[in-house]
Design a protein around this motif. Structure first.
Motif, PDB file in Angstrom:
ATOM      1  N   GLY A  77     -50.635  26.900  46.858  1.00  0.00           N
ATOM      2  CA  GLY A  77     -52.089  26.958  46.922  1.00  0.00           C
ATOM      3  C   GLY A  77     -52.714  26.370  48.173  1.00  0.00           C
ATOM      4  N   SER A  78     -51.881  25.820  49.059  1.00  0.00           N
ATOM      5  CA  SER A  78     -52.393  25.230  50.301  1.00  0.00           C
ATOM      6  C   SER A  78     -51.208  25.085  51.249  1.00  0.00           C
ATOM      7  CB  SER A  78     -52.991  23.842  50.034  1.00  0.00           C
ATOM      8  OG  SER A  78     -51.975  22.968  49.546  1.00  0.00           O
ATOM      9  N   LEU A  79     -51.506  24.806  52.508  1.00  0.00           N
ATOM     10  CA  LEU A  79     -50.414  24.555  53.454  1.00  0.00           C
ATOM     11  C   LEU A  79     -49.548  23.404  52.939  1.00  0.00           C
ATOM     12  CD1 LEU A  79     -49.125  25.142  56.240  1.00  0.00           C
ATOM     13  CD2 LEU A  79     -50.669  23.426  57.195  1.00  0.00           C
ATOM     14  N   ALA A  80     -50.192  22.354  52.405  1.00  0.00           N
ATOM     15  CA  ALA A  80     -49.442  21.199  51.889  1.00  0.00           C
ATOM     16  C   ALA A  80     -48.519  21.612  50.749  1.00  0.00           C
ATOM     17  CB  ALA A  80     -50.419  20.122  51.412  1.00  0.00           C
ATOM     18  N   ASP A  81     -49.009  22.457  49.858  1.00  0.00           N
ATOM     19  CA  ASP A  81     -48.193  22.922  48.730  1.00  0.00           C
ATOM     20  C   ASP A  81     -47.029  23.776  49.247  1.00  0.00           C
ATOM     21  OD1 ASP A  81     -47.586  23.095  46.004  1.00  0.00           O
ATOM     22  OD2 ASP A  81     -48.882  24.841  45.666  1.00  0.00           O
ATOM     23  N   GLY A  82     -47.301  24.641  50.223  1.00  0.00           N
ATOM     24  CA  GLY A  82     -46.255  25.472  50.825  1.00  0.00           C
ATOM     25  C   GLY A  82     -45.203  24.636  51.539  1.00  0.00           C
ATOM     26  N   GLN A  83     -45.648  23.571  52.214  1.00  0.00           N
ATOM     27  CA  GLN A  83     -44.698  22.681  52.908  1.00  0.00           C
ATOM     28  C   GLN A  83     -43.797  21.977  51.898  1.00  0.00           C
ATOM     29  OE1 GLN A  83     -47.638  20.439  55.063  1.00  0.00           O
ATOM     30  NE2 GLN A  83     -47.303  21.577  56.968  1.00  0.00           N
ATOM     31  N   TRP A  84     -44.389  21.597  50.772  1.00  0.00           N
ATOM     32  CA  TRP A  84     -43.591  20.980  49.708  1.00  0.00           C
ATOM     33  C   TRP A  84     -42.521  21.957  49.228  1.00  0.00           C
ATOM     34  CZ3 TRP A  84     -42.590  22.239  44.639  1.00  0.00           C
ATOM     35  CH2 TRP A  84     -41.946  21.247  43.878  1.00  0.00           C
ATOM     36  N   LEU A  85     -42.929  23.214  49.003  1.00  0.00           N
ATOM     37  CA  LEU A  85     -41.977  24.229  48.534  1.00  0.00           C
ATOM     38  C   LEU A  85     -40.884  24.483  49.575  1.00  0.00           C
ATOM     39  CD1 LEU A  85     -41.126  26.419  46.483  1.00  0.00           C
ATOM     40  CD2 LEU A  85     -42.728  27.976  47.615  1.00  0.00           C
TER      41      LEU A  85
END
Ligand code: ZN
Length: 322
Positions: free
Chosen positions: A88-96
């Motif tokens: 849902g966000s760049l931060a969420d994508g980085q976590w994934l």
């Protein structure tokens, strides 16, 4: 979901997370995991051979949760990794992306953009460096052109620019069906007619038989209507006819039996359709209809009070002239 709500919603369990977020809000941000305290409760579950899914929070986007509210994950194939939903966000994508790199050295070759909603596409920015094929519905580019910047500004207000990321467009458009071969497994994509949105793309994995309907299937969280109510009921039948027994819904548990989950979904959509039609037949205004339609579904769905009224409004506009 539809446009992201910017305030934490009053929903049991989520309040606890928000309080914890506030508690740690005074600490140095660089010492916290990318998604803040909420990230500690996130884990990847292996739902099939080489298939990992993270359960999204049943909540709306907040600074603490970085819009990590959708079920996201990846499939490891012989030739590479396909990201089923980016986050849902760049931060969420980085976590994934960090979760992927922990588990495999294979290249990230494909990222699926299941539909236009921000909780499903803003993680894509984390994968641009991998130069994958970004797969989306043929109508997704148009939908992102119309709404992408609006969604981005709303997310920036909530998360800040650094954690929001860019609007990423598909590089492979699916107008009908398409197939991706990962060597030991094939992913078959279907572009659906207007339903949850006008850009819904589903996927079936030949390796596990699992269906990935994205937001064509909500479980626990109330479905949100942003396409066509009659179309969604039709596409739900189509998903059933595809024949899979298990599915990874866009929201809710990481995997479910498809038939009962679809029955619950169509139960809500049918109550919404029939209740709205009855209101129109009796000349009840939209303003009054939002308070009375589908009330018998209230105890079955989380966030009912946040989304049911909006759903009635969308349904009313669709059914008014039939
Ligand atoms: Zn959605």
């Amino acid at each position: 979901m539809t446009a992201p709500a910017v305030h934490p919603r009053a929903f049991p369990g989520i309040r606890t997370l928000s309080r914890r977020g506030a508690l740690f809000g005074g600490l140095c941000l660089c010492c916290l995991p990318t998604l803040g305290r909420a990230a500690e409760s996130f884990t990847m579950e292996e739902v099939g051979p080489g298939i990992f899914v993270r359960k999204g929070l049943i909540a709306d986007a907040t600074p603490e949760n970085a819009d990590a509210i959708a079920n996201i994950g990846f499939i490891v194939g012989q030739k590479g990794v396909l990201v089923t939903e980016s986050g849902g966000s760049l931060a969420d994508g980085q976590w994934l992306r960090a979760e992927i790199v922990k588990r495999t050295t294979k290249p990230i070759t494909h990222v699926v953009l299941t539909h236009v909603h921000p909780d499903h596409v803003f993680g894509a920015g984390a994968f641009v460096q991998d130069k994958p094929v970004f797969i989306g519905h043929a109508k997704l580019t148009e939908a992102l052109s119309a709404r992408g910047e609006f969604y981005r500004k709303r997310l920036i207000d909530l998360l800040g620019e650094d954690r929001t990321g860019p609007v990423v467009y598909p590089t492979l458009s699916v107008a009908d069906t398409a197939e991706v071969d990962l060597g030991d497994r094939r992913l078959t994509f279907t572009a659906h007619g207007p339903a949850h949105t006008t850009s819904d793309l589903s996927m079936i994995d030949s390796g596990s038989g699992l269906l990935f309907p994205a937001d064509l299937l909500f479980v626990t969280r109330i479905p949100s209507l942003d396409g066509s109510l009659k179309g969604w009921l039709k596409e739900a039948e189509r998903l059933k006819a595809m024949g899979p027994s298990r599915a990874v819904p866009g929201h809710g548990p990481v995997s479910v039996d498809l038939a009962p989950a679809l029955a619950d979904l169509t139960g809500y959509l049918t109550a919404l359709r029939d209740g709205t039609r009855a209101a129109i037949a009796k000349d009840v205004s939209i303003e009054k209809a939002v308070d009375i339609v589908a009330r018998d579904q209230r105890d079955k769905w989380a966030l009912f009070d946040t989304y049911n009224g909006r759903n009635v409004t969308v349904a009313y506009q669709e059914l008014e002239w039939e």
